[in-house]
Scaffold this active site. Structure first.
Site, PDB file in Angstrom:
ATOM      1  N   ASP A  61       0.976  -1.593   0.003  1.00 39.69           N
ATOM      2  CA  ASP A  61      -0.043   0.258   0.086  1.00 39.69           C
ATOM      3  C   ASP A  61       1.113   1.285  -0.290  1.00 39.69           C
ATOM      4  OD1 ASP A  61      -2.635   0.802  -0.223  1.00 39.69           O
ATOM      5  OD2 ASP A  61      -1.945   2.311   1.841  1.00 39.69           O
ATOM      6  N   ASN A  66      -1.329  13.752  -3.161  1.00 39.56           N
ATOM      7  CA  ASN A  66      -2.412  14.783  -3.940  1.00 39.56           C
ATOM      8  C   ASN A  66      -3.052  16.086  -3.394  1.00 39.56           C
ATOM      9  OD1 ASN A  66      -3.027  12.536  -5.844  1.00 39.56           O
ATOM     10  ND2 ASN A  66      -3.886  11.057  -4.612  1.00 39.56           N
ATOM     11  N   HIS A  97      -3.515  16.209  -7.443  1.00 45.48           N
ATOM     12  CA  HIS A  97      -4.279  14.586  -8.131  1.00 45.48           C
ATOM     13  C   HIS A  97      -2.886  13.771  -9.330  1.00 45.48           C
ATOM     14  CE1 HIS A  97      -6.698  13.528  -5.675  1.00 45.48           C
ATOM     15  NE2 HIS A  97      -7.187  14.290  -5.912  1.00 45.48           N
ATOM     16  N   ASP A 124      -0.696  10.880  -9.571  1.00 40.45           N
ATOM     17  CA  ASP A 124      -0.718   9.707 -10.612  1.00 40.45           C
ATOM     18  C   ASP A 124       0.938   9.258 -11.241  1.00 40.45           C
ATOM     19  OD1 ASP A 124      -3.696   9.672 -10.977  1.00 40.45           O
ATOM     20  OD2 ASP A 124      -3.366  11.101 -12.748  1.00 40.45           O
ATOM     21  N   ASP A 162      -4.463   2.681  -4.981  1.00 41.47           N
ATOM     22  CA  ASP A 162      -2.804   2.593  -4.565  1.00 41.47           C
ATOM     23  C   ASP A 162      -2.351   0.942  -3.245  1.00 41.47           C
ATOM     24  OD1 ASP A 162      -3.652   2.195  -2.051  1.00 41.47           O
ATOM     25  OD2 ASP A 162      -3.297   4.512  -0.920  1.00 41.47           O
TER      26      ASP A 162
END
Length: 141
Positions: free
Chosen positions: A29, A37, A42, A46, A72
């Site tokens: 994770d 973010n 965002h 990415d 994620d």
């Protein structure tokens, strides 16, 4: 987006790998994605996910696999007898140099046949171990 196999590919490859012999499943994770973010946007988040995919794909031996199974969350399939899990902290340190300072990963693992043979049992155990690791690392973040 990441170029890695998705959840469906992971589940299929896991079943096939279990039929062939011993393996280790690593559940990961991404730590710090929300902060990236929130602070950088965002699009930059990415970029972080693509960087994680690059780090993971580059860290698995030929014949093993790296997958983005959702959001994620990533998984590795390391075939053969249980061995060393890749040094994720060292691998993720490279991402800090790309402007992702708060990012890292928490990981948990489960090995077949020692921990079980059913795909869902292995994934659940690896996931539980990953969340324990995430909780352990949180105070230091």
């Amino acid at each position: 987006m990441t170029g890695l196999g998705n959840r469906r590919a992971f589940e299929s490859d896991l079943r096939e790998a279990l039929a062939r012999g011993p393996l280790t499943l690593v559940a990961l994770d991404v730590d710090g994605l929300k902060e990236v973010n929130d602070m950088l946007g965002h699009a930059r988040g990415d970029d972080l996910l693509r960087g994680v995919a690059r780090v993971l794909a580059g860290g698995v031996p030929p014949g093993d696999g790296a997958y983005r199974v959702g959001g994620d969350e990533f998984c590795l399939l390391l075939r053969g007898a249980p061995g060393q899990i890749p040094d994720l902290d060292a691998a993720f340190a490279a991402l800090a140099g790309e402007g992702f300072g708060p990012a890292g990963a928490s990981a948990g693992w489960a090995s077949a046949p020692q921990d079980g043979q059913a795909p869902e049992v292995l994934w659940q155990l690896a996931d539980e171990r990953m969340y324990r690791e995430k909780a352990r690392r949180r105070p230091g973040r």
